[in-house]
Design an enzyme around this catalytic site. Structure first.
Site, PDB file in Angstrom:
ATOM      1  N   GLU A   1      95.046  -6.952  52.968  1.00 22.95           N
ATOM      2  CA  GLU A   1      95.735  -5.730  52.544  1.00 22.95           C
ATOM      3  C   GLU A   1      97.135  -5.658  53.129  1.00 22.95           C
ATOM      4  O   GLU A   1      97.324  -5.860  54.333  1.00 22.95           O
ATOM      5  CB  GLU A   1      94.916  -4.512  52.980  1.00 22.95           C
ATOM      6  CG  GLU A   1      94.758  -3.472  51.909  1.00 22.95           C
ATOM      7  CD  GLU A   1      94.008  -3.997  50.700  1.00 22.95           C
ATOM      8  OE1 GLU A   1      94.654  -4.245  49.666  1.00 22.95           O
ATOM      9  OE2 GLU A   1      92.782  -4.153  50.774  1.00 22.95           O
ATOM     10  N   HIS A   2      98.099  -5.369  52.266  1.00 17.17           N
ATOM     11  CA  HIS A   2      99.520  -5.263  52.640  1.00 17.17           C
ATOM     12  C   HIS A   2     100.056  -6.594  53.173  1.00 17.17           C
ATOM     13  O   HIS A   2     101.048  -6.625  53.899  1.00 17.17           O
ATOM     14  CB  HIS A   2      99.753  -4.135  53.642  1.00 17.17           C
ATOM     15  CG  HIS A   2      99.634  -2.768  53.031  1.00 17.17           C
ATOM     16  ND1 HIS A   2     100.720  -2.050  52.596  1.00 17.17           N
ATOM     17  CD2 HIS A   2      98.552  -2.009  52.742  1.00 17.17           C
ATOM     18  CE1 HIS A   2     100.308  -0.893  52.094  1.00 17.17           C
ATOM     19  NE2 HIS A   2      98.991  -0.859  52.159  1.00 17.17           N
TER      20      HIS A   2
ATOM     21  N   GLU B   1     106.233  -3.243  36.808  1.00 17.58           N
ATOM     22  CA  GLU B   1     105.825  -2.226  37.787  1.00 17.58           C
ATOM     23  C   GLU B   1     106.901  -1.997  38.837  1.00 17.58           C
ATOM     24  O   GLU B   1     107.174  -0.863  39.223  1.00 17.58           O
ATOM     25  CB  GLU B   1     104.515  -2.645  38.456  1.00 17.58           C
ATOM     26  CG  GLU B   1     103.984  -1.613  39.423  1.00 17.58           C
ATOM     27  CD  GLU B   1     102.472  -1.542  39.454  1.00 17.58           C
ATOM     28  OE1 GLU B   1     101.953  -0.915  40.385  1.00 17.58           O
ATOM     29  OE2 GLU B   1     101.818  -2.084  38.556  1.00 17.58           O
TER      30      GLU B   1
ATOM     31  N   ASP C   1      97.864  -7.714  42.361  1.00 17.68           N
ATOM     32  CA  ASP C   1      97.064  -7.056  41.330  1.00 17.68           C
ATOM     33  C   ASP C   1      97.170  -7.769  39.988  1.00 17.68           C
ATOM     34  O   ASP C   1      96.170  -8.032  39.313  1.00 17.68           O
ATOM     35  CB  ASP C   1      97.501  -5.597  41.172  1.00 17.68           C
ATOM     36  CG  ASP C   1      97.324  -4.806  42.457  1.00 17.68           C
ATOM     37  OD1 ASP C   1      96.634  -5.301  43.371  1.00 17.68           O
ATOM     38  OD2 ASP C   1      97.880  -3.697  42.559  1.00 17.68           O
TER      39      ASP C   1
END
Length: 358
Positions: free
Chosen positions: A15-16, A139, A151
């Site tokens: 994550e991140h 995005e 993603d």
């Protein structure tokens, strides 16, 4: 009339790390966004979840022209055109079962469904990584969400029974076995129903902190830093942010090594839990709804559990015995009821295929 679809995603771990040139390990979900397409004189986007259609001109649409949910569609048209590809006007109807606002990447799912439609309808010979990059550009530059590329890559490269191991520096993809059913396991996803919003200051601030930490460490990105060097940072906030990223990259690599070697997936549970602690204590992106769900899942017997997604809401995942899914999800529901919170929604995640015809 043709139909195209792309999956949502759950990030198993990592994550991140994506905007820090690091490693991520998502899986594509069975839940998908479906786009039904037919030719039109002016592009129109309708959604089963929205009341009003949105129109734009494919040949001229630019950032700022379309906002809200439809920007994720219009942005893909713009990104294709900016890359030199002709884009026709289309009538698009959006449907699907990827939960919105849960951190399961409903936005990338929509972008990627539109991207594969435009590529196929235009006869464009674009690989899946290139399509993912175009969707990410939509995005980042059209919608204005400063996300990494995980993603879209997960939505494009997903495969049944496999995790998508992505090196975000090179966009190299390796499919990693994830044989949960063979081991009597399931990946339980609990949508905490806490609001989840990435187009805000929190995500951007974490990204800025990481960039500043990398600069102080004298490395191109935190992927290149060591924990020893990170611990020498004098700014406590930057030290904590960098420590999460560097330790999270190490956890991703260890999970990949274990699964690639054919180890029992139960062994990755403690790494999932360590990831959550790091996000809670060092990166400071969890919220009470998330922490309660994670804690209850572990107490109810999950081998490991962590928040998944960008943070500040969204979902928690737990590696559980398949026979315990109902009991563990019930324990979380009971804990929420005791606190007077909105009931969570639980389901099991199954690693599924990527974007394509519906």
């Amino acid at each position: 009339m043709t139909r195209w679809a792309a999956p949502g995603r759950v990030n198993l771990i990592g994550e991140h790390t994506d905007y820090n040139d690091g490693f991520v390990l998502p899986l594509a979900l069975a839940q998908r966004t479906v786009v039904t397409v037919e030719p039109a004189e002016r592009s129109v986007v309708r959604s089963s979840r929205e009341d009003d259609p949105v129109t734009f001109a494919a040949a001229t649409v630019a950032p700022g022209d379309v906002t809200g949910w439809a920007a994720y569609v219009a942005g893909v048209f713009w990104a294709f055109r900016a890359a030199g590809h002709a884009v026709p006007d289309l009538d698009l109807h959006v449907d699907g079962d990827v939960p919105v606002g849960a951190g399961l990447s409903s936005s990338a799912s929509l972008e990627c469904a539109v991207a594969v439609a435009l590529a196929e309808l235009g006869g464009l010979d674009l690989g899946r990584t290139e399509l993912a990059r175009l969707a990410r550009r939509a995005e980042n530059e059209f919608v204005g969400a400063p996300t990494g590329g995980m993603d879209q890559m997960a939505a494009m490269h997903g495969a049944a029974g496999r995790l998508v191991f992505l090196d975000t520096r090179t966009d190299a993809v390796e499919l990693v076995p994830f044989p949960l059913a063979e081991h009597g396991l399931a990946l339980l996803v609990v949508d905490t129903r806490a609001p989840h919003q990435l187009v805000d200051g929190q995500y951007g601030q974490r990204r800025a902190d990481c960039a500043e930490a990398a600069e102080q460490l004298g490395v191109p990105a935190l992927r290149d830093a060591t924990l020893d060097a990170v611990e020498r940072l004098t700014d406590e906030r930057l030290r904590r942010r960098a420590r999460h990223v560097v330790s999270e990259d190490a956890r991703v690599l260890e999970v990949v090594d274990r699964l690639t070697a054919g180890a029992d997936p139960r062994g990755i549970g403690p790494l999932l839990s360590a990831s959550h602690a790091s996000m809670r204590d060092d990166f400071a992106i969890t919220v009470p709804h998330v922490d309660v769900a994670q804690d209850v899942m572990e107490r109810a017997g999950a081998h490991g559990a962590r928040m998944t997604g960008g943070g500040f809401g969204g979902c928690v995942i737990g590696l559980v015995e398949a026979a315990d899914v109902d009991r563990v999800s019930g324990a979380v529901a009971a804990a929420y009821a005791e606190r007077g919170w909105t009931a969570p929604v639980a389901f099991t995640a199954v690693a599924s295929g990527g974007a394509g015809p519906a």
